[in-house]
Design a protein around this motif. Structure first.
Motif, short mmCIF file in Angstrom:
data_model
loop_
_atom_site.label_atom_id
_atom_site.label_comp_id
_atom_site.label_asym_id
_atom_site.label_seq_id
_atom_site.Cartn_x
_atom_site.Cartn_y
_atom_site.Cartn_z
N ARG A 10 0.99 -1.06 0.02
CA ARG A 10 -0.07 -0.12 0.01
C ARG A 10 1.02 1.50 -0.04
O ARG A 10 1.78 1.21 0.69
CB ARG A 10 -1.01 -0.14 1.16
CG ARG A 10 -1.65 1.23 1.37
CD ARG A 10 -2.76 1.29 2.64
NE ARG A 10 -1.87 0.88 3.75
CZ ARG A 10 -2.47 0.52 4.89
NH1 ARG A 10 -3.66 0.28 4.96
NH2 ARG A 10 -1.55 0.30 5.94
N VAL A 11 0.48 2.19 -0.79
CA VAL A 11 1.28 3.38 -1.02
C VAL A 11 0.36 4.49 -0.38
O VAL A 11 -0.83 4.58 -1.14
CB VAL A 11 2.06 3.86 -2.33
CG1 VAL A 11 0.84 3.90 -3.37
CG2 VAL A 11 2.67 5.06 -2.18
N ALA A 72 -5.31 12.30 1.50
CA ALA A 72 -4.31 11.22 1.27
C ALA A 72 -5.01 10.27 0.11
O ALA A 72 -6.09 10.17 -0.18
CB ALA A 72 -4.75 10.39 2.52
N VAL A 73 -3.82 9.80 -0.83
CA VAL A 73 -4.03 9.04 -2.02
C VAL A 73 -3.68 7.89 -1.71
O VAL A 73 -2.54 7.73 -1.21
CB VAL A 73 -3.57 9.47 -3.25
CG1 VAL A 73 -3.84 8.90 -4.37
CG2 VAL A 73 -3.94 11.02 -3.52
N VAL A 74 -4.59 6.72 -1.40
CA VAL A 74 -4.18 5.22 -1.27
C VAL A 74 -4.28 4.44 -2.29
O VAL A 74 -5.58 4.37 -3.03
CB VAL A 74 -5.04 4.96 -0.11
CG1 VAL A 74 -4.56 3.47 0.40
CG2 VAL A 74 -5.07 5.85 1.32
N ILE A 75 -3.30 3.59 -2.69
CA ILE A 75 -3.14 2.70 -3.86
C ILE A 75 -2.61 1.63 -3.12
O ILE A 75 -1.62 1.56 -2.56
CB ILE A 75 -2.26 3.27 -4.86
CG1 ILE A 75 -2.50 4.75 -5.27
CG2 ILE A 75 -1.99 2.23 -6.13
CD1 ILE A 75 -1.44 5.42 -6.36
N VAL A 76 -3.16 0.50 -3.81
CA VAL A 76 -2.85 -0.91 -3.27
C VAL A 76 -2.72 -1.81 -4.47
O VAL A 76 -3.56 -1.93 -5.20
CB VAL A 76 -3.85 -1.56 -2.37
CG1 VAL A 76 -3.61 -2.98 -2.02
CG2 VAL A 76 -4.02 -0.80 -0.99
N ILE A 99 4.43 7.22 1.93
CA ILE A 99 4.61 6.06 2.89
C ILE A 99 4.18 4.79 2.16
O ILE A 99 3.15 4.54 1.30
CB ILE A 99 3.36 6.25 4.38
CG1 ILE A 99 3.79 7.34 5.10
CG2 ILE A 99 3.84 4.80 5.18
CD1 ILE A 99 2.75 7.46 6.05
N LEU A 100 4.92 3.63 2.37
CA LEU A 100 4.81 2.30 2.05
C LEU A 100 4.68 1.48 2.99
O LEU A 100 5.43 1.42 4.22
CB LEU A 100 6.11 1.88 1.14
CG LEU A 100 6.28 2.50 -0.08
CD1 LEU A 100 7.64 2.07 -0.72
CD2 LEU A 100 5.20 2.66 -1.27
#
Length: 126
Positions: A10-11, A72-76, A99-100
């Motif tokens: 997750r970034v 916050a942009v969350v990418i998984v 953050i990773l």
């Protein structure tokens, strides 16, 4: 159909709501690039209060500071795909925090664009 289960990366990108890239919201550019890169998914969350490197507290409770709330942009996706996307974040995010996190996806099933056949179940054909 995309399926992502098990170990993933997750970034999370913390930026300001008013941050821009070529006169467009930065969060929108990140989401569009993640989509173009074929990543499993991206979501944008608007914060109600926070502070970053500037030490200014931005909050939705004070009108004078409510214009640049934290986002916050969350990418998984798989670790390989997320790490392949990081150079684009390096280009886009000049101020912010990336953050990773290792995570585990329990279930993700992408949209199936084929026609649905559920309405023919239970009908007898002649």
């Amino acid at each position: 159909m995309t399926r992502l289960t098990g170990r993933a990366l997750r970034v999370t990108v913390f930026i300001g709501e008013n941050d821009t890239w070529h006169h467009k919201p930065l969060y929108a550019e990140i989401v569009h690039r993640a989509h173009a890169a074929g990543l499993a998914g991206a979501s944008v969350f608007r914060g109600i209060e926070g502070f970053g490197a500037s030490s200014l507290i931005h909050t939705s409770r004070l009108l004078s500071l409510s214009e640049d709330l934290p986002v916050a942009v969350v990418i998984v996706d798989t670790e390989e795909r997320v790490r392949g996307f990081l150079p684009q974040l390096d280009e886009l995010v000049t101020e912010g925090l990336v953050i990773l996190d290792d995570c585990e996806v329990i279930r993700y099933v992408g949209r199936d664009d084929s026609p649905r056949t559920s309405d023919t179940k239970g009908k007898k054909s002649s």
